[in-house]
Structure formats: structure tokens, C-alpha cells
Design a protein around this motif. Structure first.
Motif, PDB file in Angstrom:
ATOM      1  N   UNK A   1       0.831  -1.210   0.000  1.00  0.00           N
ATOM      2  CA  UNK A   1       0.000   0.000   0.000  1.00  0.00           C
ATOM      3  C   UNK A   1       0.863   1.257   0.000  1.00  0.00           C
ATOM      4  N   UNK A   2       1.982   1.207   0.723  1.00  0.00           N
ATOM      5  CA  UNK A   2       2.905   2.341   0.773  1.00  0.00           C
ATOM      6  C   UNK A   2       3.467   2.624  -0.614  1.00  0.00           C
ATOM      7  N   UNK A   3       3.873   1.555  -1.327  1.00  0.00           N
ATOM      8  CA  UNK A   3       4.441   1.725  -2.665  1.00  0.00           C
ATOM      9  C   UNK A   3       3.389   2.247  -3.642  1.00  0.00           C
ATOM     10  N   UNK A   4       2.176   1.726  -3.562  1.00  0.00           N
ATOM     11  CA  UNK A   4       1.104   2.201  -4.438  1.00  0.00           C
ATOM     12  C   UNK A   4       0.833   3.673  -4.186  1.00  0.00           C
ATOM     13  N   UNK A   5       0.816   4.061  -2.915  1.00  0.00           N
ATOM     14  CA  UNK A   5       0.572   5.460  -2.559  1.00  0.00           C
ATOM     15  C   UNK A   5       1.683   6.369  -3.059  1.00  0.00           C
ATOM     16  N   UNK A   6       2.899   5.823  -3.201  1.00  0.00           N
ATOM     17  CA  UNK A   6       4.047   6.594  -3.681  1.00  0.00           C
ATOM     18  C   UNK A   6       4.222   6.506  -5.198  1.00  0.00           C
ATOM     19  N   UNK A   7       3.219   5.971  -5.895  1.00  0.00           N
ATOM     20  CA  UNK A   7       3.202   5.972  -7.360  1.00  0.00           C
ATOM     21  C   UNK A   7       4.263   5.059  -7.960  1.00  0.00           C
ATOM     22  N   UNK A   8       4.413   3.882  -7.395  1.00  0.00           N
ATOM     23  CA  UNK A   8       5.384   2.896  -7.874  1.00  0.00           C
ATOM     24  C   UNK A   8       4.632   1.715  -8.482  1.00  0.00           C
ATOM     25  N   UNK A   9       5.135   1.205  -9.607  1.00  0.00           N
ATOM     26  CA  UNK A   9       4.565   0.006 -10.233  1.00  0.00           C
ATOM     27  C   UNK A   9       5.185  -1.229  -9.587  1.00  0.00           C
ATOM     28  N   UNK A  10       4.348  -2.093  -9.019  1.00  0.00           N
ATOM     29  CA  UNK A  10       4.790  -3.335  -8.395  1.00  0.00           C
ATOM     30  C   UNK A  10       4.417  -4.505  -9.297  1.00  0.00           C
ATOM     31  N   UNK A  11       5.389  -5.387  -9.560  1.00  0.00           N
ATOM     32  CA  UNK A  11       5.173  -6.515 -10.467  1.00  0.00           C
ATOM     33  C   UNK A  11       5.664  -7.785  -9.782  1.00  0.00           C
ATOM     34  N   UNK A  12       4.858  -8.862  -9.840  1.00  0.00           N
ATOM     35  CA  UNK A  12       5.249 -10.133  -9.215  1.00  0.00           C
ATOM     36  C   UNK A  12       4.715 -11.306 -10.025  1.00  0.00           C
ATOM     37  N   UNK A  13       5.370 -12.465  -9.890  1.00  0.00           N
ATOM     38  CA  UNK A  13       4.969 -13.666 -10.612  1.00  0.00           C
ATOM     39  C   UNK A  13       3.829 -14.386  -9.924  1.00  0.00           C
ATOM     40  N   UNK A  14       2.947 -14.998 -10.727  1.00  0.00           N
ATOM     41  CA  UNK A  14       1.816 -15.736 -10.173  1.00  0.00           C
ATOM     42  C   UNK A  14       2.262 -17.004  -9.469  1.00  0.00           C
ATOM     43  N   UNK A  15       3.432 -17.540  -9.833  1.00  0.00           N
ATOM     44  CA  UNK A  15       3.940 -18.761  -9.228  1.00  0.00           C
ATOM     45  C   UNK A  15       4.077 -19.872 -10.245  1.00  0.00           C
ATOM     46  N   UNK A  16       4.761 -20.936  -9.847  1.00  0.00           N
ATOM     47  CA  UNK A  16       5.052 -22.055 -10.746  1.00  0.00           C
ATOM     48  C   UNK A  16       4.390 -23.348 -10.276  1.00  0.00           C
ATOM     49  N   UNK A  17       3.190 -23.231  -9.757  1.00  0.00           N
ATOM     50  CA  UNK A  17       2.438 -24.395  -9.288  1.00  0.00           C
ATOM     51  C   UNK A  17       1.171 -24.527 -10.111  1.00  0.00           C
ATOM     52  N   UNK A  18       1.342 -24.736 -11.406  1.00  0.00           N
ATOM     53  CA  UNK A  18       0.211 -24.708 -12.318  1.00  0.00           C
ATOM     54  C   UNK A  18      -0.845 -25.745 -12.059  1.00  0.00           C
ATOM     55  N   UNK A  19      -0.481 -26.801 -11.329  1.00  0.00           N
ATOM     56  CA  UNK A  19      -1.460 -27.825 -11.030  1.00  0.00           C
ATOM     57  C   UNK A  19      -2.452 -27.375  -9.960  1.00  0.00           C
ATOM     58  N   UNK A  20      -2.155 -26.266  -9.311  1.00  0.00           N
ATOM     59  CA  UNK A  20      -3.043 -25.744  -8.265  1.00  0.00           C
ATOM     60  C   UNK A  20      -3.814 -24.560  -8.834  1.00  0.00           C
ATOM     61  N   UNK A  21      -4.894 -24.827  -9.522  1.00  0.00           N
ATOM     62  CA  UNK A  21      -5.660 -23.772 -10.161  1.00  0.00           C
ATOM     63  C   UNK A  21      -6.251 -22.836  -9.107  1.00  0.00           C
ATOM     64  N   UNK A  22      -6.362 -21.577  -9.471  1.00  0.00           N
ATOM     65  CA  UNK A  22      -6.938 -20.595  -8.558  1.00  0.00           C
ATOM     66  C   UNK A  22      -6.019 -20.214  -7.431  1.00  0.00           C
ATOM     67  N   UNK A  23      -4.724 -20.439  -7.598  1.00  0.00           N
ATOM     68  CA  UNK A  23      -3.789 -20.206  -6.501  1.00  0.00           C
ATOM     69  C   UNK A  23      -2.668 -19.278  -6.923  1.00  0.00           C
ATOM     70  N   UNK A  24      -2.984 -18.052  -7.273  1.00  0.00           N
ATOM     71  CA  UNK A  24      -1.949 -17.052  -7.510  1.00  0.00           C
ATOM     72  C   UNK A  24      -1.287 -16.740  -6.175  1.00  0.00           C
TER      73      UNK A  24
END
Length: 409
Positions: free
Chosen positions: A166-189
């Protein structure tokens, strides 16, 4: 917590390719980076924080690109060493400049600068989760306009992370992250990708199709290249490898955010994110988007850089803030400890124990180290989950494709 795309399938790209490493970088070929992206923007003047295992500043494809950062792992560095190699790989995909004669790894934003922030991967380190919120705040307070988090597996209620986001969003920063590498677990970002406000990135292969191990869920924002990706290795200052993972796709989205911020410095972080979403290309599978696997579609850096008055003149707020978390937010806000400013450079944080545990994943992968070949691929394992894909059988230089996504303009 896990590396969202650790060195899962690193193979020899040395003598057999001559110095064809550059030609093997199919995402740059498919994106037509040299002709359609770099004449418009190369990420000049933008600092991208890489929260990871550190970044080897002396790698020949990164010299001069890596700033003095911070080490929150408890070791006496400034973030510019990397005994794992994951962070170096991410930095090379974002801001690598290659080396003489058109050789080596080029990043998608080759004139951006990297702010390395090293955090603990310690399996038994009770303070490891605390490193991420401190790292996010450090990045924001030290000029990063984009924060790359190719990591995952944090609980939604981990202390202080939600507040740091929330602090980074408020400071106008773009945050990027990977969904993960557990593709067999659907719905689990995984978190931090699943936190509202964070661009959650899945992976696709060279055909523009969903990479099987890429985690899916309603938080998925975009997908980007994440299979058979050549990148720098920290095994030596000239090391390269090939890897799979949403870590790599995350780096390409972070680089695109840097390209946009360099070209359009007056845009808010929210408008940058909107540009990437609205310019995304439908998947080659023909599926309707948005959906859980592809989000809003395939990242298209060239299209994201085109003039778009409708987006630029629109709301400046982060469009992902209202996104629900499919795994549920904690019943009460998490409470982080007092923010303690780590000084840049050696000795940022004293004490601590990294406690890194390594796991060997198969024998298919080999990494060139100083002319030799090491027949083991190491990835970091944490107590919550091993998000490791099996090593692939790919060998040699990938054949380039001429358009991206295939069959589309």
C-alpha cells in the motif's frame, strides 16, 4: 516463500551457439525489440528495484547497470553479489546490455538501472518474511519507479507486506510479481502477486500458449514469455543459462513498465498499468480474456508505447486496487514492525542467518561455468512450498519467430 521462477531448466548455451546467445533470445526477436521498441524507449532514467537473491554487478552483460542497493539477508553486502544467480538473471532480462559485437544477454529496457535488494531465502530463518516489506519500502525510498518481485509463496497475512504494498502504491510505484510455478493448483496465484495493486504475471511459451506450470487465478493481470528463456547466470561473470518460470515473465513486464515510464514520465503508475492491460494481445489459443490463465492477455511492449490519449487522460489511480483476493485477505490487517531504514552499501543489516537450502532438480540441465559444465541445477527451497518445474530437455539455440503472438500482427 519461493523463487517464482528459479533456475529450473538451465542448459548449455555456450560453444554450440558460438555467441548466438543474442539470437537465441526469442522474446526480443518476437517483440521485434530492435526495430519497434528501442527506437521509442530503452528505459532511460528509470530505476527498477530487483528484490531477489542479489545481482552480480560484475557480470559482463550488466556492468554499469547495477546501483548500490541493500542486503536484508543479514550478510555484509550492498546487494551486488549473488550466490544463487536468480536475481542476476532477472536483472539481465530487464536491463542487460550484452557485450561487444552484439553478444550476450540484452534486457528489454537496456538503459534502465537496477537497484538490487537482497533478501533472505532461509528455510529456517524466522525473520525471512520480514525482509520483503522492508525491501519494498527501501526500493520506494531510494528512487525505484518499478519494483520487480520474482518471488512467491508468502502468506496473505505475512507481517507488514500488505502495508508495504500500500505504501508503494501510494508513492506511485509500479509493483510486479509472478503468479507462481504451481500450475497444477488452479486458482492459486501466490502472494505478493495476489495483493491488490500488484501486477500479477503468468507465463507463456514461444507459441503464445499458457506455460503448464504457470499458476492461474482471477488475480492474473498479464502473461509474458516465461519458457526457454536465455538469461545471465551468476556462476561466472560471463555465465548464461536457459530457464523456465513466471520469474522471467515478471521481469519482462517490469522492463515494459520501465520503457513506458521513460517515454511518458508524467503518467502515473496506474496509467502505466492501464497501458499494459489495454495494449495486451489476446492469446493464440483464441480464449476470451480476461480469464484466470491469461489475465488480460499477452504483454505487447510496442503497443504499450504507442500514443494513447484515452489511457493517458484517464484516472491516475491503480486499476488493480479493487481486485479481490481469491485466497482471501486476513481477517484483520497484518501488523508490521517499526520501519528501520537500512543504509545502502555494506553492513545494511547486521546479524542474521540466510540458512539457504538447495535442491538438485534432475540431470537434464547443465550450466557453463568458466568453460566447464556443471550437471546440476540449484533452486532455493523454503518451508512452505517447492515451486519447481522439472528440468526441460531443450538443447541448443531456439529458432526465432518473426511475429508475436504467432499468427497475429
Amino acid at each position: 516463500m519461493s523463487l517464482a521462477g528459479a533456475l529450473l531448466a538451465a542448459v548449455d548455451v555456450g560453444a554450440a551457439c558460438a555467441d548466438g546467445v543474442r539470437d537465441s533470445q526469442w522474446p526480443l526477436v518476437n517483440y521485434k525489440a530492435e526495430s519497434t521498441i528501442w527506437p521509442v524507449s530503452q528505459g532511460e532514467g528509470i530505476v527498477v528495484a530487483v528484490i531477489d537473491s542479489g545481482v552480480l554487478k560484475d557480470h559482463q552483460d550488466l556492468t554499469g547497470q547495477v546501483l548500490s542497493g541493500a542486503d536484508l539477508s543479514g550478510e555484509n553486502t550492498d546487494g551486488t553479489v549473488d550466490d544463487n544467480g536468480h536475481g542476476t538473471g532477472m536483472a539481465s532480462l530487464i536491463a542487460g546490455h550484452g557485450h561487444g559485437g552484439g553478444s550476450g544477454i540484452m534486457g528489454l529496457a537496456p538503459k534502465a538501472k537496477i537497484l538490487p535488494i537482497r533478501i533472505s531465502w532461509g528455510e529456517n530463518d524466522a525473520t525471512a518474511d520480514l525482509g520483503l516489506p522492508r525491501a519494498i519500502r527501501f526500493a520506494v525510498d531510494h528512487g525505484a519507479k518499478v519494483v520487480n518481485m520474482s518471488i512467491g509463496g508468502y502468506p496473505s497475512g505475512a507481517p507488514g507486506i500488505r502495508e508495504a504494498v500500500a505504501y508503494a502504491v501510494d508513492k506511485d510505484v509500479v509493483l510486479v510479481a509472478g503468479t507462481g510455478n504451481s500450475g497444477d493448483r488452479q486458482g492459486a496465484v501466490e502472494h505478493p502477486a495476489a495483493f491488490p495493486g500488484v501486477v500479477a504475471v503468468g507465463a507463456v511459451d514461444r507459441n503464445g500458449l499458457h506455460w503448464a506450470k504457470s499458476s492461474s487465478g482471477p488475480e492474473t493481470t498479464l502473461v509474458a514469455p516465461g519458457a526457454d528463456i536465455p538469461r545471465a547466470s551468476a556462476k561466472s561473470t560471463a555465465g548464461h543459462g536457459i530457464a523456465n518460470g513466471t520469474s522471467d515473465s515478471t521481469a519482462y513486464v517490469s522492463a515494459t513498465a520501465a520503457l513506458i515510464r521513460a517515454k511518458y514520465p508524467n503518467l502515473s503508475a496506474g496509467q502505466v498499468i492501464n497501458r499494459m492491460i489495454r495494449s495486451a494481445t489476446p492469446p493464440a489459443s483464441g480464449e476470451a480474456v480476461p480469464n484466470d490463465r491469461y489475465g488480460h492477455g499477452l504483454l505487447s511492449p510496442a503497443r504499450a508505447l504507442e500514443p494513447n490519449a484515452a489511457v493517458d487522460g484517464g484516472p491516475r489511480e491503480n486499476p488493480l486496487l479493487g481486485r479481490a483476493e481469491s485466497q482471501g485477505a486476513p481477517t484483520a490487517p497484518s501488523v508490521g514492525g517499526a520501519w528501520e531504514e537500512p543504509a545502502p552499501g555494506p553492513g545494511a543489516v547486521a546479524g542474521g542467518n540466510r540458512g539457504v537450502t538447495y535442491t538438485v532438480l534432475g540431470a537434464a540441465g547443465v550450466v557453463v561455468v568458466g568453460g566447464g559444465v556443471v550437471g546440476a541445477v540449484l533452486v532455493v527451497r523454503r518451508r512452505r512450498r517447492v515451486t519447481a518445474a522439472a528440468a526441460g530437455g531443450y538443447q541448443g539455440c531456439p529458432p526465432p519467430q518473426q511475429q508475436w503472438p504467432p499468427g497475429r500482427g
